[in-house]
Enzyme design. Structure first.
Site, PDB file in Angstrom:
ATOM      1  CD  GLU A 186      21.821  -8.610  35.359  1.00 51.67           C
ATOM      2  OE1 GLU A 186      21.215  -8.128  36.325  1.00 51.67           O
ATOM      3  OE2 GLU A 186      22.420  -7.905  34.502  1.00 51.67           O
ATOM      4  CD  GLU A 190      23.196  -8.583  40.253  1.00 55.91           C
ATOM      5  OE1 GLU A 190      22.698  -7.480  39.913  1.00 55.91           O
ATOM      6  OE2 GLU A 190      23.965  -9.240  39.540  1.00 55.91           O
TER       7      GLU A 190
END
Length: 659
Positions: free
Chosen positions: A145, A300
């Site tokens: 991320e 995710e």
């Protein structure tokens, strides 16, 4: 990928070794064939500088490989060890207020700090040397991320890196002054080292400076990714990715990121309290597919509730399946969850998982194993495209610029208009692609520009050519106003679109908070009803266009509110106010879609999602009632044959393979 890959983040370091074997047995039961491994274990595999302990990771990699489960091997650089922060305090993140942030979490590092970059290169080199050719490793998961909490750092190293970035971009400081319009307020620079990072300052910081700072910050993270990717490539032929956060990470320009990764992957979590969260999910998936230019993977998402929202609401029965198959319908060739087994400690212990705290005698586990079986039956869609006749323009730089200070109204929000138009199209069963304003648009019947405040000369020419060659363009207000430096296009607004739209704007008239005004359709247009607008009004002057509707109240009463301009072989539409779905947006879109020849499924409730991908039609029922949809074929999920009418039970999914 030959099948839809299935799995999640696996963090065995949180568990004793006896749990690992149970995990692998359950993975096989659920149909898991790929797990993300080692994403956060830097301090475990390198407990002290230059000292390595591979024993646990070695054992888990072999255990997974022996059971036919592939590894998406993470580089653990989003969570540097405490010893690195202590040895090099200069890597700590500094916020816009000048505060140096403490540890205890992840991402608290400056992306420009040389010591951090050197340490990243070192640990990645060690990982790639050890596992780069291991047959279990099928994908590299670089970092985690990028831009989650440290999209910008205001330390001395970042400022110096910014100055070097500007020197490389502009070459001469006079070119920077010209681009930034620094003659205003006398903010002229005589050398690049005079430029400061736009940290906390009195109001009115040069917007061109702020825009370039955001571009620089994005590029610093890309540079960090490339450093790791190149290090891996020295030892491993395996492709690499990093998990994007589309569309919820404003600071990363994923159009620029797309060319850096071998596989586009995305994290997406429902905003549980949104009543239309299934539409936001679809928008995320469509935008990710656009960035990827084809199939992509979910890195995710959640089986149920997350832990970080104000109210972490659990998913309802069937929602896990609907969410997952909606991603597949819109181009995903891989479905991964965070995480495999729910954590007992740490910040995310209340985050749902594939194996919840309650174990395998739970609804979540039963849904996880059922989804694994579904995905095996959908292998035929792998690698296929999604059919779309409509494109919605999306530009991260326009988002950045629109929401800087001192705009005509605080109610001008980039995603507000994009999501309004997207939701209306979704409810009319129109599948869309997203596109950059400078992209090739020739394959679309209709292009929608909901929020194109920034529009380059190249984009302006691109949109005009699209219309002249037979395309249909629908533009919302406050678009085409400035160039890439936030400089107003010459002449009257909207300078970049004035000729394409056949109008000009004499004055903006933002509305008061909560104010609404009426619109009336012009006679002979085929439109009907009295509509309402909010947020915005403006004094539109026609210059070739015709008024489709006029303001019936407010500061521009009697003046054009909706217009149409025939240009070449195409048509350009313009909306000078914020129409809501129930107050005219649906009708305006329906009119533009009909004019463009876009076919839609009729007689189907608006909350039934219909998407065509690779010879399959995905029918996803988000309502609480059984519905019938026209169609014939065989349900790829359960083998049911349909002839003319398809029954989709409440909350269920049918994937109709073409007969």
């Amino acid at each position: 990928m030959q099948t839809i890959r299935y799995g999640g983040d696996y963090n065995p370091e949180q568990w004793p070794e006896e749990v690992w074997r149970e995990d692998v047995r359950l993975m096989r039961e659920a149909g898991v064939d790929l797990v993300s491994l080692g994403v956060f274990n830097w301090g475990i595999i390198e407990p002290a500088p230059g000292e390595y302990d591979w024993s646990g990771l070695d054992e888990v990699v072999e255990l997974l490989h022996g059971n036919g489960i592939g590894v998406n091997l993470g580089t653990p650089t989003s969570s540097p060890p405490a010893w690195l922060r202590r040895a090099h305090p200069e890597i700590r993140l500094v916020d816009a207020e000048g505060r140096t942030l403490a540890g205890g979490s992840r991402h608290g590092v400056c992306p420009s700090a040389p010591a951090y970059r050197d340490a990243c290169e070192s640990i990645v080199d060690q990982l790639a040397r050890r596992y780069g050719t291991h047959p279990a490793v099928e994908l590299w998961h670089v970092h985690n991320e990028y831009g989650w909490a440290n999209v910008e750092c205001y330390c001395e190293a970042s400022t110096a890196a910014f100055q070097a970035w500007l020197a490389d971009k502009y070459g001469e400081v006079d070119r920077l002054n010209d681009a930034w319009g620094t003659a205003f307020w006398g903010l002229v620079y005589r050398s690049f080292d005079q430029v400061e990072a736009p940290a906390a300052a009195p109001p009115g910081v040069n917007p061109a400076l702020q825009l370039d700072w955001k571009r620089f910050s994005n590029d610093e993270h890309i540079a960090n990714y490339r450093l790791q990717r190149e290090t891996i490539a020295r030892h491993s032929p395996v492709p690499a990715t990093t998990n994007f956060m589309i569309p919820n990470c404003e600071g990363m320009d994923y159009w620029r990121w797309a060319g850096a990764v071998d596989v586009v992957s995305n994290n997406h979590y429902l905003i549980a309290e949104r009543e239309d969260h299934q539409i936001e999910l679809a928008m995320s998936a469509d935008l990710t597919r656009a960035v990827a230019g084809g199939p992509w993977m979910v890195m995710e998402h959640s089986t149920s509730a997350v832990n970080w929202q104000p109210r972490n609401i659990a998913k309802t029965p069937g929602e896990l399946r609907r969410n997952s198959l909606a991603h597949v319908a819109r181009g995903a060739d891989g479905l991964m969850f965070f995480q495999w087994r729910a954590s007992r400690a740490g910040a995310e212990k209340f985050h749902s998982a594939m194996v919840p705290h309650g174990g395998t005698d739970t609804g979540v586990w039963r849904d996880v194993t059922a989804l694994g079986n579904d995905l095996k039956r959908l292998s035929d869609v792998v690698g296929s495209g999604v059919e779309a006749d409509v494109a919605v323009l999306w530009d991260w730089e326009s988002w950045w610029a629109l929401e800087l200070e001192w705009r005509p109204s605080v109610d001008l929000r980039y995603r507000e208009r994009v999501e309004a138009y997207y939701a209306a199209l979704w409810r009319q069963h129109v599948t869309v692609d997203f596109a950059h304003p400078e992209a090739d648009l020739s394959g679309y019947r209709l292009v929608v520009a909901p929020s194109s405040y920034v529009l380059t000369d190249a984009a302006s020419k691109n949109l005009r050519g699209y219309v002249e060659n037979g395309g249909h363009l629908l533009v919302s207000y406050f678009s085409g106003i400035v160039d890439e430096h936030d400089t107003v296009h010459p002449g009257a607004h909207p300078g970049a679109l004035r000729e394409t739209l056949g109008l000009w704007i004499e004055e903006f008239h933002p509305l008061h908070e909560g104010e609404a005004l009426g619109l009336e359709s012009a006679s002979g247009t085929g439109l009907g009803g009295v509509w309402a607008g909010r947020i915005w009004s403006e004094h539109v002057r026609l210059d070739g266009a015709e008024a489709v509707a006029r303001f019936a109240s407010g500061p521009d009463e009697g003046r054009p509110a909706l217009t149409r301009h025939d240009l070449g072989r195409g048509t350009a539409w313009y909306a000078a106010t914020a129409l809501d779905e129930s107050t005219g947006l649906n009708e305006l879109l329906a009119t533009a879609l009909d004019a463009a020849g876009v076919q839609r499924l009729q007689g189907v409730p608006e909350n039934v999602e219909v998407v065509r991908r690779g010879g399959h039609r995905f029918l996803i029922n988000h309502t609480g009632q059984d519905v019938q949809v026209p169609g014939s074929g065989v349900d790829a999920l359960d083998g049911t044959a349909y002839d003319g009418r398809v029954t989709v039970p409440a909350g269920a999914v049918v994937v109709l393979a073409d007969a």
